[in-house]
Design an enzyme around this catalytic site. Structure first.
Site, short mmCIF file in Angstrom:
data_model
loop_
_atom_site.label_atom_id
_atom_site.label_comp_id
_atom_site.label_asym_id
_atom_site.label_seq_id
_atom_site.Cartn_x
_atom_site.Cartn_y
_atom_site.Cartn_z
N ASP A 1 -6.77 -2.49 3.95
CA ASP A 1 -5.44 -1.90 4.15
C ASP A 1 -5.00 -2.00 5.62
O ASP A 1 -4.23 -1.17 6.11
CB ASP A 1 -5.39 -0.43 3.68
CG ASP A 1 -5.60 -0.33 2.17
OD1 ASP A 1 -5.15 -1.23 1.44
OD2 ASP A 1 -6.21 0.66 1.72
N SER B 1 4.05 0.42 2.51
CA SER B 1 4.00 -0.64 3.52
C SER B 1 3.62 -1.96 2.87
O SER B 1 2.70 -2.02 2.05
CB SER B 1 2.90 -0.33 4.55
OG SER B 1 3.00 0.98 5.05
N HIS C 1 0.85 -1.19 0.00
CA HIS C 1 0.00 0.00 0.00
C HIS C 1 0.89 1.25 0.00
O HIS C 1 1.89 1.28 0.72
CB HIS C 1 -0.92 -0.01 1.24
CG HIS C 1 -1.86 1.14 1.26
ND1 HIS C 1 -2.97 1.22 0.43
CD2 HIS C 1 -1.84 2.29 1.97
CE1 HIS C 1 -3.60 2.36 0.65
NE2 HIS C 1 -2.94 3.04 1.58
#
Ligand code: GAR
Length: 216
Positions: A148, A139, A112
């Site tokens: 997420d 990340s 992400h």
């Protein structure tokens, strides 16, 4: 030598991360091998990158299914036909059902473009600029039912300069994504990266709330 780790990559678009994986992992001694690339979009450029590298491709058009449950069930079937040890999301722009996420628990990774838990969702580069943040990044995390969310594995931090725009930030962040995603996949393939009820660990040591932090 330990058994090679077969990886299925899911994507919807350009496949910049897929290309980085191909470049980094497709050498003879690599512990990981991408055995298939699956896309929900027939026009995803990532499919072309896969075909060029001699990797099997498969398209599963989500608009042909009635709802998420039916699509995800078909997706599980398509993935499991390749019997991968690891499934990685590389710009796969679909919200996954809890059943799908549970099916791949502990062997499903995502990348992400933000320093999670900051800026989940879309338009992360613009949001970082709007907030006046001094740092940004990307990340890699294990996927859980939270969008997420999920235990962090590795984060790369970049500094935000005065002259940065969403486009320059995207460029910087993508370059770091292309380093940390193959790294995380290698760790997993080598059996060094695991997920258990206490969270993600590397070499048996808990990775903690931010995962492994790299400043470039
Ligand atoms: C990447 O920047 C990835 O972090 C992002 O999509 C892009 C795909 O680029 N993923 C997400 O936003 C997931 N929430 P790519 O097709 O060039 O790899």
């Amino acid at each position: 030598m330990p058994q090679r780790c077969d990886v299925v990559v899911l994507l919807s678009g350009t496949g910049g991360n897929l290309q980085a994986m191909i470049d980094s992992l497709h050498e003879r001694a690599s512990p990981a091998r991408i055995c298939a690339v699956i896309s929900n979009r027939a026009d995803a450029f990532g499919l072309e990158r896969a075909a060029r590298a001699g990797i099997a491709t498969h398209v599963l058009d989500h608009t042909a299914y009635e709802g998420r449950e039916a699509f995800d069930a078909a997706l599980i079937q398509a993935i499991d036909a390749f019997q991968p040890a690891l499934v990685v999301l590389a710009g796969f722009m679909r919200i996954l059902t809890p059943g799908f996420v549970r099916h791949y628990h502990g062997r499903l990774l995502n990348i992400h473009p933000s320093l999670l838990p900051l800026y989940k969702g879309l338009h992360t580069h613009q949001r970082v600029l709007d907030a006046g943040d001094a740092e940004h990044g990307c990340s890699v995390h294990f996927v859980t039912e939270e969008l997420d969310g999920g235990p962090l594995v590795v984060q790369a931090v970049v500094s935000v300069e005065l002259h940065d725009t969403p486009a320059t930030l995207a460029q910087k962040v993508h370059a770091r994504e292309h380093l940390i995603y193959p790294l995380a996949i290698r760790w997993f393939a080598e059996g060094r990266l695991t997920l258990d009820e206490h969270g993600a660990s590397l070499d048996g040591e808990p990775l903690g709330p931010s995962g492994h932090l790299i400043r470039y």
